[in-house]
Design a protein around this motif. Structure first.
Motif, PDB file in Angstrom:
ATOM      1  N   VAL A  34       8.885   0.707  -1.696  1.00 30.76           N
ATOM      2  CA  VAL A  34       7.597   0.146  -2.129  1.00 30.76           C
ATOM      3  C   VAL A  34       6.480   1.172  -1.927  1.00 30.76           C
ATOM      4  O   VAL A  34       5.639   1.376  -2.809  1.00 30.76           O
ATOM      5  N   PHE A  35       6.473   1.836  -0.771  1.00 30.51           N
ATOM      6  CA  PHE A  35       5.471   2.867  -0.482  1.00 30.51           C
ATOM      7  C   PHE A  35       5.523   3.983  -1.518  1.00 30.51           C
ATOM      8  O   PHE A  35       4.485   4.398  -2.061  1.00 30.51           O
ATOM      9  N   SER A  36       6.726   4.468  -1.811  1.00 32.00           N
ATOM     10  CA  SER A  36       6.832   5.583  -2.758  1.00 32.00           C
ATOM     11  C   SER A  36       6.438   5.158  -4.172  1.00 32.00           C
ATOM     12  O   SER A  36       5.843   5.940  -4.904  1.00 32.00           O
ATOM     13  N   ARG A  37       6.731   3.927  -4.524  1.00 32.98           N
ATOM     14  CA  ARG A  37       6.421   3.466  -5.875  1.00 32.98           C
ATOM     15  C   ARG A  37       4.918   3.252  -6.073  1.00 32.98           C
ATOM     16  O   ARG A  37       4.360   3.639  -7.090  1.00 32.98           O
ATOM     17  N   TYR A  38       4.257   2.632  -5.087  1.00 33.96           N
ATOM     18  CA  TYR A  38       2.852   2.255  -5.283  1.00 33.96           C
ATOM     19  C   TYR A  38       1.851   3.239  -4.683  1.00 33.96           C
ATOM     20  O   TYR A  38       0.741   3.355  -5.177  1.00 33.96           O
TER      21      TYR A  38
END
Length: 163
Positions: A34-38
């Protein structure tokens, strides 16, 4: 406490710690995804595969853990109406059926699956891990379930387990 109870409790405790570790890995993996995506505006494909494999291991090994604790899902409306001697017989039959399922489906079928995927050299898509290693949790958990069933049959026979 007998030696078999002590060993049984140590195995169950190790499984608890291992399952907590798998769950923590799964949580951190999904949070990183989630961190890497957003935040980083990019996605790593290996995080999805690691989450899938972690979930497989947690589910299959978790089933063995629940069998050890005798906390697996059951519908016991009819069972509770039985006499104590009938409950004992039915409990032993249930454990034998669990043992046979674990032997046929999880151990024999699982070893066949592991052997086939290793023999064919199948690798996971992004992590490039041999799939046989991922599937190895199936026969391993099956062996654990078989051992737990034997342990439970022994305890039921000695009237050391009550429902």
């Amino acid at each position: 406490m007998s030696t078999s109870n002590s060993f049984f409790n140590k195995v169950v405790r190790f499984m608890e710690i291992f399952l907590i570790g798998i769950f923590a890995l799964l949580v951190f993996d999904v949070l990183f995804q989630v961190f890497s995506r957003y935040i980083l505006k990019g996605s790593f494909s290996w995080t999805e595969e690691l989450a899938r494999f972690s979930l497989i291991w947690m589910s299959i090994l978790g089933a063995a853990y629940l069998n050890a604790k005798r906390e697996h899902l059951s519908m016991d409306f009819l069972y509770r109406k039985f006499s104590d001697t009938t409950k004992k017989k039915v409990s032993i039959i249930i454990e034998i059926l669990i043992f046979l399922f674990a032997l046929i489906v999880m151990v024999i079928g699982g070893f066949n699956l592991v052997y086939t995927t290793l023999h064919l050299g199948q690798l996971s898509g992004t992590l490039r891990i041999p799939l046989g290693y991922i599937y190895a949790i199936l026969p391993f958990s099956g062996l654990l379930i078989m051992w737990f069933s034997i342990y439970h049959i022994n305890k039921i026979s000695k009237n050391q387990i009550t429902d």
